[in-house]
Design a protein around this motif. Sequence first.
Motif, PDB file in Angstrom:
ATOM      1  N   ARG A 228      38.954  43.273  41.641  1.00 15.53           N
ATOM      2  CA  ARG A 228      38.764  42.120  42.523  1.00 15.53           C
ATOM      3  C   ARG A 228      39.763  41.024  42.155  1.00 15.53           C
ATOM      4  O   ARG A 228      40.114  40.863  40.976  1.00 15.53           O
ATOM      5  N   HIS A 229      40.195  40.260  43.150  1.00 20.91           N
ATOM      6  CA  HIS A 229      41.215  39.228  42.952  1.00 20.91           C
ATOM      7  C   HIS A 229      40.712  37.882  43.468  1.00 20.91           C
ATOM      8  O   HIS A 229      40.051  37.808  44.499  1.00 20.91           O
ATOM      9  N   TRP A 230      41.058  36.820  42.740  1.00 24.11           N
ATOM     10  CA  TRP A 230      40.771  35.455  43.171  1.00 24.11           C
ATOM     11  C   TRP A 230      42.025  34.592  43.025  1.00 24.11           C
ATOM     12  O   TRP A 230      42.887  34.870  42.174  1.00 24.11           O
TER      13      TRP A 230
ATOM     14  N   ASP B 242      47.076  27.272  42.290  1.00 23.21           N
ATOM     15  CA  ASP B 242      47.439  26.875  40.928  1.00 23.21           C
ATOM     16  C   ASP B 242      47.328  28.038  39.954  1.00 23.21           C
ATOM     17  O   ASP B 242      48.025  28.080  38.943  1.00 23.21           O
ATOM     18  N   TRP B 243      46.418  28.967  40.233  1.00 25.63           N
ATOM     19  CA  TRP B 243      46.252  30.109  39.340  1.00 25.63           C
ATOM     20  C   TRP B 243      45.651  31.271  40.112  1.00 25.63           C
ATOM     21  O   TRP B 243      45.153  31.106  41.225  1.00 25.63           O
ATOM     22  N   ASN B 244      45.724  32.439  39.511  1.00 23.65           N
ATOM     23  CA  ASN B 244      45.092  33.608  40.109  1.00 23.65           C
ATOM     24  C   ASN B 244      44.555  34.492  39.001  1.00 23.65           C
ATOM     25  O   ASN B 244      44.989  34.398  37.841  1.00 23.65           O
ATOM     26  N   CYS B 245      43.600  35.328  39.337  1.00 21.42           N
ATOM     27  CA  CYS B 245      43.017  36.205  38.330  1.00 21.42           C
ATOM     28  C   CYS B 245      42.586  37.510  38.979  1.00 21.42           C
ATOM     29  O   CYS B 245      42.401  37.592  40.192  1.00 21.42           O
ATOM     30  N   ALA B 246      42.447  38.526  38.130  1.00 22.28           N
ATOM     31  CA  ALA B 246      42.024  39.852  38.587  1.00 22.28           C
ATOM     32  C   ALA B 246      40.937  40.361  37.647  1.00 22.28           C
ATOM     33  O   ALA B 246      41.035  40.205  36.421  1.00 22.28           O
ATOM     34  N   LEU B 247      39.908  40.966  38.231  1.00 19.02           N
ATOM     35  CA  LEU B 247      38.759  41.455  37.476  1.00 19.02           C
ATOM     36  C   LEU B 247      38.664  42.963  37.593  1.00 19.02           C
ATOM     37  O   LEU B 247      38.692  43.510  38.701  1.00 19.02           O
ATOM     38  N   GLU B 248      38.570  43.641  36.452  1.00 20.89           N
ATOM     39  CA  GLU B 248      38.395  45.092  36.455  1.00 20.89           C
ATOM     40  C   GLU B 248      37.224  45.478  35.571  1.00 20.89           C
ATOM     41  O   GLU B 248      36.932  44.826  34.571  1.00 20.89           O
ATOM     42  N   TRP B 249      36.533  46.553  35.969  1.00 17.39           N
ATOM     43  CA  TRP B 249      35.420  47.082  35.193  1.00 17.39           C
ATOM     44  C   TRP B 249      35.944  48.110  34.201  1.00 17.39           C
ATOM     45  O   TRP B 249      36.729  48.985  34.558  1.00 17.39           O
TER      46      TRP B 249
END
Length: 757
Positions: free
Chosen positions: A627-629, A654-661
Amino acid sequence: MNYQSGDEYLQDMPLILAGPMLQHTEPESVTVWLALQQACQVELKVYDTTNNGAVLGNYLFQGRRSTIALGKSLHIVAVTARSLDMYRLRSDRIYAYDLQFIHQADQNRQTLQQALCCDRFPDVNISYFAHQKPTFVLPPDHLQDLRIVHGSCRKPHGHGFDTLPILDCLIEENANQPRKRPHQLFLTGDQIYGDDVAEPLLWVSSMLGDALLGWSERLPVTQNKPGDVAYYTPKQLPPGHRADVVTHQAGFTAGLDNKRAKILSHLLSLGEYYASYLLIWSPVCWPDTFLQGREMMKTRKATKKWDRQVQNMQQFIHTLWKVRRALANIPMYSIFDDHDVSDDWNLNQAWCLRVLGQPLGQRSVQNAMLAYAVSQAWGNTPWQFAADQPGEKLLKAASDWSASQGTDIEAYEAIARYVGMPANNPHTNLPEFVLDGSVLILDRHPEALTWHYTVRSNCHEVIVLDTRTWRGYPAEKKPTAPPMLLCPQAFERQLSLPLQQTPKMPATMVIAPTNVFGLKIIDKIHNWQLQRDKVFATDVGDAWNINTQALAKFLTTLFEQRQKIVVLSGDIHYSSVVRLSFADNSRSFATESVLVQLTSSAMKNEETITRILHTRLKHWLLPEKIRHWIGWLNPPDMVEQKTSQSQRTQTKADWNCALEWIPRQSIQTPNFGTSPSWLMTPQQKAKNDQWQWLQQLMFWKSPWFQDGQEVVGVNNLGLIHFELTDTSNSYKVMQDSYWFSSWYPTQIVYSRFLSQL
């Protein structure tokens, strides 16, 4: 033993009703908590050892403290020992401690072993060594040697075996190896269940609570007409018959949305909350036998339910001796979540108005918070209970309230001040709120105890958050709107200041009792329920990512000070590991940061849905994708992006992040895991043996099908450790989630989650 008269059954009890439990422990001080049935002065000594813990040496620390009389037969103390010559305890050494008890009535002395034993409990073992003294070790100097255990959600009648006794196995296996035995235990919420209580447990808690207090509390209810009853005692609200009072008189929401069965035996009185802590920590106060369902219940269905719950209770009690020994031999820290009071506690502004505006609701919440303060918070932060501090004032008020048998109004009001209960508006009888920035927070007295705290060693820091009493409720939205789990001043006090107080540590851990990130399907359900305004059905508002502004503030506050963060969480009845990679576009943070969330839940409360998630079926049907924000700093906010949008829009943020299980590895069996003889009662073992042939034919019970990839959805306990990967001080973090196999013979197994930090 049946509960007829308090004086009768307390004669069969030892001096120590619960404990000793080792709590806040650091190089300069050691704190031990106990619950006694008589007033005593308690002396604590801490000893050096040789031969890897086997031989006692000289005593290094000493401390004394008198118990606080919380009832006629309930005297609690958290005694702290310190060095008189500035000696500091060291890592990589095993220390032991001993206790002496001087009775205030006759000045007679009792040793620890004498205080533990009685005719009913002639042999009590709380040590792993021949000297019979409990032992402990401090966290090591190097992160790769650190061992942290964590867990949450422990309901005595919950499905499955209790996994907290596995901690005793982990300590026993390496008791003489200071670098390998667990160093700290963190319980991250729902240590007791105030709402979802088994009928037999309420029966015991009510009888025990009144006996411990020596009086029966008069619980206030609202009088709608002159002839209505103004007060109930606990015995006038028997097991299985509290739903209407709890919902309509106390205002609790746990029974709404067709969940009436969850509140039939809700705790309400101070004695019941006190008793619940003694019953989850120790086997001492449990009865030898329970009444049968036909003696307590009127219908056949209720009778069967009672008898089934009694079997669950007996299985829980059967392994409590291992829990008691473990808690005597490892520093234990805790923080509350909602069920320590009641489901949905402070969930949103609507809950606060509904419950705290009712006399019975206010009284029950205050009872629960007082019980938490003396049973958990005292050991977490003993400095708050030193002379002239708010905690000591709270203890005196609690003692005065009990001595007056619940009639001293000044003592009651003092308890309310020190546990942080908001004042009620004299015109509306509703709780007072004050503004904090753009949100409303519950008003509280300046001397109220703080429930958050920080634990530090040479290799790690643990910042424990209070996300229940410092929530920020949106001022311009309806009362059911999801809150900020930390209001602006709470962000400053609980996160920013602790992060600024010390230089960067090898590992920074943050305990967030409710999950920061969860399963995507749960997020969808929460958003759907929010649109329907059904927020109490699934705790909508407890997950951080329902309020995106608060989540963005949480992430950016952390990454302003640290590049590598480990979040410990619970609440959701499954174990998992997720990894968030954070990239900065504004140059306000380090170019690359990582947050790893380690979830361990439940210790005893698995459910049908979590058991399904546990299997390969979950990964086949609903796999968790990356998932990306993208997010902004001023004002803080974030938006989830579809994968196709991510590359195109992230440069505008301003920033971004990625979530992995992180997938769990194939199951392994520890040395102590094969057919543990201590696990089952004779009745449970006979039942399992009877149906063993059928279990072997069930496909879904097979080890292969049970070995899912994303979560451990059965009762589990998490062990965290670290691995140094190269010379640049880069670490991997590992969570070994221990659980009981569903195949036969029953084994203790563990699933390893491994993530790069």
